[in-house]
Design a protein around this motif. Structure first.
Motif, PDB file in Angstrom:
ATOM      1  N   ALA A 241     -44.835  36.827  95.393  1.00 29.84           N
ATOM      2  CA  ALA A 241     -43.567  36.413  94.783  1.00 29.84           C
ATOM      3  C   ALA A 241     -42.623  35.896  95.853  1.00 29.84           C
ATOM      4  CB  ALA A 241     -42.934  37.591  94.055  1.00 29.84           C
ATOM      5  N   VAL A 242     -41.856  34.883  95.526  1.00 28.53           N
ATOM      6  CA  VAL A 242     -40.831  34.397  96.444  1.00 28.53           C
ATOM      7  C   VAL A 242     -39.797  35.502  96.637  1.00 28.53           C
ATOM      8  CG1 VAL A 242     -38.965  32.725  96.720  1.00 28.53           C
ATOM      9  CG2 VAL A 242     -41.210  31.973  95.931  1.00 28.53           C
ATOM     10  N   SER A 243     -39.426  36.155  95.546  1.00 29.18           N
ATOM     11  CA  SER A 243     -38.540  37.320  95.628  1.00 29.18           C
ATOM     12  C   SER A 243     -38.795  38.192  94.399  1.00 29.18           C
ATOM     13  CB  SER A 243     -37.070  36.895  95.686  1.00 29.18           C
ATOM     14  OG  SER A 243     -36.710  36.242  94.482  1.00 29.18           O
ATOM     15  N   GLY A 244     -38.584  39.456  94.549  1.00 29.35           N
ATOM     16  CA  GLY A 244     -38.762  40.365  93.417  1.00 29.35           C
ATOM     17  C   GLY A 244     -40.221  40.588  93.060  1.00 29.35           C
ATOM     18  N   THR A 245     -40.479  40.652  91.765  1.00 26.02           N
ATOM     19  CA  THR A 245     -41.805  40.985  91.251  1.00 26.02           C
ATOM     20  C   THR A 245     -42.546  39.747  90.774  1.00 26.02           C
ATOM     21  OG1 THR A 245     -40.976  43.133  90.542  1.00 26.02           O
ATOM     22  CG2 THR A 245     -42.994  42.384  89.514  1.00 26.02           C
ATOM     23  N   LEU A 246     -43.845  39.723  90.998  1.00 31.78           N
ATOM     24  CA  LEU A 246     -44.711  38.678  90.463  1.00 31.78           C
ATOM     25  C   LEU A 246     -45.351  39.273  89.211  1.00 31.78           C
ATOM     26  CD1 LEU A 246     -45.732  35.822  91.008  1.00 31.78           C
ATOM     27  CD2 LEU A 246     -47.585  36.802  92.350  1.00 31.78           C
ATOM     28  N   THR A 247     -44.931  38.806  88.041  1.00 29.05           N
ATOM     29  CA  THR A 247     -45.343  39.471  86.806  1.00 29.05           C
ATOM     30  C   THR A 247     -46.732  39.076  86.311  1.00 29.05           C
ATOM     31  OG1 THR A 247     -44.146  37.792  85.544  1.00 29.05           O
ATOM     32  CG2 THR A 247     -42.999  39.866  85.968  1.00 29.05           C
TER      33      THR A 247
ATOM     34  N   ARG B 276     -52.528  43.549  90.263  1.00 25.40           N
ATOM     35  CA  ARG B 276     -51.421  43.926  91.135  1.00 25.40           C
ATOM     36  C   ARG B 276     -51.909  44.617  92.394  1.00 25.40           C
ATOM     37  NH1 ARG B 276     -46.278  47.483  89.238  1.00 25.40           N
ATOM     38  NH2 ARG B 276     -46.009  48.522  91.219  1.00 25.40           N
ATOM     39  N   SER B 277     -51.530  44.057  93.514  1.00 27.36           N
ATOM     40  CA  SER B 277     -51.744  44.687  94.804  1.00 27.36           C
ATOM     41  C   SER B 277     -50.487  45.473  95.163  1.00 27.36           C
ATOM     42  CB  SER B 277     -52.035  43.615  95.851  1.00 27.36           C
ATOM     43  OG  SER B 277     -52.029  44.142  97.133  1.00 27.36           O
TER      44      SER B 277
ATOM     45  N   ASP C  94     -46.134  33.187  86.594  1.00 24.21           N
ATOM     46  CA  ASP C  94     -44.943  33.135  85.751  1.00 24.21           C
ATOM     47  C   ASP C  94     -43.641  33.174  86.550  1.00 24.21           C
ATOM     48  OD1 ASP C  94     -46.327  32.830  83.441  1.00 24.21           O
ATOM     49  OD2 ASP C  94     -45.992  34.855  82.691  1.00 24.21           O
ATOM     50  N   ASP C  95     -43.736  33.478  87.833  1.00 22.67           N
ATOM     51  CA  ASP C  95     -42.562  33.516  88.704  1.00 22.67           C
ATOM     52  C   ASP C  95     -42.833  32.609  89.903  1.00 22.67           C
ATOM     53  OD1 ASP C  95     -41.228  35.922  87.347  1.00 22.67           O
ATOM     54  OD2 ASP C  95     -43.204  36.704  87.861  1.00 22.67           O
TER      55      ASP C  95
END
Length: 191
Positions: free
Chosen positions: A102-108, A136-137, A165-166
């Protein structure tokens, strides 16, 4: 089913038959073409959400995965930044492992797909030979793997595309041992 030829007693073998049924098959078994390329660490190249992107592959022997990459055909299979090319007709095993951050936060949600003779991300994903969701890692990182056995003609190529999605980066992951890769290996004669 494989194309098998039998010759009658005294029947001559033509040069075309020799190439098709003998020398090409022997070459494949004795010098099985294989290429493994690592994925360029594109941490400086942010990818927008909800779009399929073709994956750029590193040159063999370069980048973070230098020691994990090879092309035993002298570069025939690895001459393009997004393709791995089949040098001879045959059945090939394709496999990949991919890491997205993710660029920032969570990768959903994240996906990876591979296809034959396509270089546009959307076309690779439209009717892929393999598509997989990435697990998810960590909250910010997804990893995925896929494989398929495909019949290819000499000159056919395979490409990989990713989607999330992100906003995301394609890269080598948080840990040095986690290196994204894309591999194509000849495993038998084409049916």
């Amino acid at each position: 089913m494989a194309d098998i030829k039998t010759w009658a007693n005294g029947q001559k073998i033509t040069p075309d038959d020799m190439k098709t049924y003998v020398s090409d098959a022997l070459r494949g078994f004795m010098e099985a073409p294989a290429c493994r390329r690592t994925i360029a660490n594109q941490a400086s190249e942010q990818k927008a959400a909800k779009t399929w992107y073709p994956v750029t592959l590193e040159r063999v022997g370069s980048g973070v995965g230098a020691t994990h990459s090879y092309d035993n055909t002298g570069g025939q299979m690895s001459k393009d930044p997004v393709k791995v090319v089949a040098p001879i007709d045959g059945l090939y095993e394709l496999s990949f492992g991919i890491i997205l951050r993710a660029v920032s936060g969570t990768l959903t949600y994240a996906l990876a797909a591979a296809n034959i003779n396509q270089t546009n991300g959307g076309q690779i994903a439209a009717k892929p030979i393999v598509r997989t969701g990435c697990g998810r890692s960590s909250a910010a990182e997804k990893v995925g793997a896929g494989s398929a056995t495909v019949a290819l003609k000499a000159g056919d190529f395979v490409s990989l595309a990713v989607h999330a999605d992100d906003a995301f980066y394609i890269g080598d992951g948080s840990y040095a041992q986690m290196i994204s890769h894309f591999e194509l290996r000849w495993v038998g004669v084409k049916p």
